[in-house]
Design a protein around this motif. Structure first.
Motif, PDB file in Angstrom:
ATOM      1  N   GLU A 281       0.787  -1.232   0.000  1.00  0.00           N
ATOM      2  CA  GLU A 281       0.000   0.000   0.000  1.00  0.00           C
ATOM      3  C   GLU A 281       0.818   1.281   0.000  1.00  0.00           C
ATOM      4  O   GLU A 281       0.352   2.314  -0.463  1.00  0.00           O
ATOM      5  CB  GLU A 281      -0.889  -0.002   1.247  1.00  0.00           C
ATOM      6  N   SER A 303      -0.954   3.757  12.874  1.00  0.00           N
ATOM      7  CA  SER A 303      -2.295   4.023  12.360  1.00  0.00           C
ATOM      8  C   SER A 303      -2.240   4.397  10.895  1.00  0.00           C
ATOM      9  O   SER A 303      -1.230   4.914  10.408  1.00  0.00           O
ATOM     10  CB  SER A 303      -2.936   5.183  13.129  1.00  0.00           C
ATOM     11  N   ARG A 304      -3.326   4.128  10.205  1.00  0.00           N
ATOM     12  CA  ARG A 304      -3.433   4.499   8.794  1.00  0.00           C
ATOM     13  C   ARG A 304      -3.333   6.009   8.628  1.00  0.00           C
ATOM     14  O   ARG A 304      -2.642   6.495   7.739  1.00  0.00           O
ATOM     15  CB  ARG A 304      -4.754   3.977   8.229  1.00  0.00           C
ATOM     16  N   GLU A 305      -4.006   6.762   9.539  1.00  0.00           N
ATOM     17  CA  GLU A 305      -3.968   8.233   9.436  1.00  0.00           C
ATOM     18  C   GLU A 305      -2.525   8.732   9.529  1.00  0.00           C
ATOM     19  O   GLU A 305      -2.102   9.607   8.782  1.00  0.00           O
ATOM     20  CB  GLU A 305      -4.794   8.917  10.539  1.00  0.00           C
ATOM     21  N   GLU A 308      -0.796   8.007   6.332  1.00  0.00           N
ATOM     22  CA  GLU A 308      -1.234   8.913   5.263  1.00  0.00           C
ATOM     23  C   GLU A 308      -0.568  10.281   5.428  1.00  0.00           C
ATOM     24  O   GLU A 308      -0.122  10.893   4.459  1.00  0.00           O
ATOM     25  CB  GLU A 308      -2.772   9.087   5.279  1.00  0.00           C
TER      26      GLU A 308
END
Ligand code: AMP
Ligand code: ZN
Length: 469
Positions: A281, A303-305, A308
């Motif tokens: 990803e 975390s994904r946040e 990102e």
């Protein structure tokens, strides 16, 4: 430069044993599986620390071991129907591959237990000769009562430790805290001849033996993840100092955990991601930004946040470089009024970066200075500064990011690509002039497929590369 030293529980001025030289040892992985990004946090920290020490002018010798004899390796060998040696070889190869994809450079030495057996046996024998170890039916134990400073690193007294200790299977040990230096081999396990019969080393002794073999009796920095303070590092200190009577490591550096939902990422909790999974990803350079955006001693929640945000941050750095290069190519050599002050302002970020990093290796603040540099120069560009300012800014951005192991990936491979891309853009422009729209569109598609975005500006066509994925 200052480091927080686990041994004294305070920030201390960094003074090496030998001026200008740093002997650095970090505990490496047990090679029975792919490492996860929790392990990667610790590896990235020491990789970046080595870079920074070199950047500050130190000659660094960095040793990171592979634990290639262990119960977990033996179990994994049965699972994969391979020999323990094949398992450790497989995952050592995987370590180097995954480390490289995370921008982690090799240590100077990556010693393995299986290649250090002679030194380990000598070490254990010397501890026995000095009365710090005893044999029990082919096993050899370190005698914690014989070493009065036991508990100094983890700041626990022998009594406190004893009350917390598990009741061990081997009740014949003098003290439940006594730990194995050498273990008798069970049938079918890897083993080596020793004065105590066929066996293999306990876990802790390898690092003491390897540090001594490659770095000498006293090292400058020893580190690992925070989970290693007790018992692993406590035992290393005891073994080494019992043997030499000298301080083992001058500074102990421990990295905070990478957590998932506030629990340590670990194989046993099955809450882990490997770099291989993350790479599906994200570009793995994003992982480095993510890890180094926190102070190494603080816990990080994965975390994904957060990922990102790190991805956007990294893109900002690459775009800044592309933009500055674009403007610099369009700008004349001649300085412009106000350039001297601009140069000073740009260069000032170097000083601020080192001030932050000198303060207990604060990469979080170091990163913040890099982003401020980007902001400052982006604002400066509206004043049309001279070429030297833009070139200095580009070099500084690469210099500071490079210390953190960032912006290094695309630099070389893309320079040659840049000319190809620019040739394609020129071809597209002439195709359009000749009203050959199918060819022009074809080129645009080709560029899009390579992640190149074109932008019409008053100065002509500008292009930028989107961060991968
Ligand atoms: P191991 O292979 O388990 O010995 O771990 C290799 C290194 O990764 C050691 O320095 C550990 O302390 C470190 N480590 C393991 N889990 C984590 C985590 N969740 N966060 C940070 N470091 C970790
Ligand atoms: Zn170790």
């Amino acid at each position: 430069m200052k480091f927080y030293n686990t041994l004294t529980r305070q920030k201390e001025e960094f003074v090496t044993a030998e001026p200008g030289k740093v002997k650095l040892y970090a505990c490496g992985p047990t090679v029975y599986n792919y490492f996860h990004i929790g392990n990667a946090r610790t590896f990235i920290t020491f990789d970046a620390l080595r870079n920074y020490l070199q950047y500050r002018g130190y000659e660094v010798t960095f040793v990171q071991n592979f634990t290639d004899v262990d119960d977990k390796i033996i179990q994994q060998a049965l699972k994969e129907n391979l020999s323990p040696k094949e398992i450790s070889e497989k995952y050592i190869d995987a370590y180097f591959k995954d480390a490289e994809s995370l921008g982690i450079l090799k240590a100077d030495v990556h010693p393995r237990v299986t290649e250090t057996i002679t030194e380990i046996i000598e070490f254990v024998q010397a501890l026995m000769d000095k009365g710090f170890a005893y044999e029990l039916k082919g096993d050899v134990y370190f005698d914690v009562e014989a070493y009065p400073d036991y508990g100094a690193l983890s700041k626990q007294s022998l009594e406190e430790l004893k009350s917390g200790a598990r009741i061990e299977v081997n009740e014949a040990k003098k003290n439940p805290l006594d730990f194995a230096l050498w273990k008798t081999a069970k049938p079918g396990e890897p083993s080596w001849d020793s004065p105590w019969g066929k066996g293999r080393p306990g876990w802790h002794i390898e690092c003491s033996a390897m540090a001594k073999k490659y770095l000498g009796e006293t090292i400058d920095i020893h580190g690992g993840g925070g989970d290693l303070v007790f018992p692993h590092h406590e035992n290393e200190v005891a073994q080494s100092q019992a043997l030499t009577g000298k301080p083992f490591a001058r500074y102990w550096i421990h990295v905070g955990y990478l957590n998932v939902d506030n629990r340590k990422m670990s194989k046993s909790l099955n809450n882990f991601f490997t770099p291989r999974e993350i790479a599906e990803e994200f570009d793995l350079e994003v992982v480095r930004v993510f890890m180094l955006s926190a102070h190494y001693r603080n816990p990080i929640n994965f975390s994904r946040e957060g990922m990102e945000a790190s991805k956007n941050g990294l893109e900002r750095l690459y775009n800044a470089l592309d933009n500055w290069r674009y403007y610099s190519e369009k700008t004349e050599q001649t300085p412009v009024e106000g350039d001297e002050a601009r140069l000073r302002e740009v260069e000032n970020h170097r000083t601020r970066f080192t001030e932050e990093m000198d303060d207990d290796f604060n990469t979080a603040n170091g990163m913040a200075v890099i982003f401020e540099l980007v902001k400052t120069v982006n604002e400066m560009i509206t004043q049309k500064p001279g070429k030297k300012v833009l070139e200095t800014a580009m070099q500084l951005l690469q210099e500071l990011s490079g210390v953190l192991g960032l912006l290094t990936k695309r630099k070389d491979q893309d320079r040659s690509l840049d000319t190809e891309i620019e040739a394609l853009i020129r071809e597209r422009q002439s195709a359009r002039k000749e009203k050959n729209y199918p060819r022009a569109d074809q080129i645009r598609d080709e560029l899009t497929a390579q992640g190149i975005v074109l932008e019409d500006t008053p100065e002509g066509i500008k292009w930028k590369r989107l961060a991968k994925k």
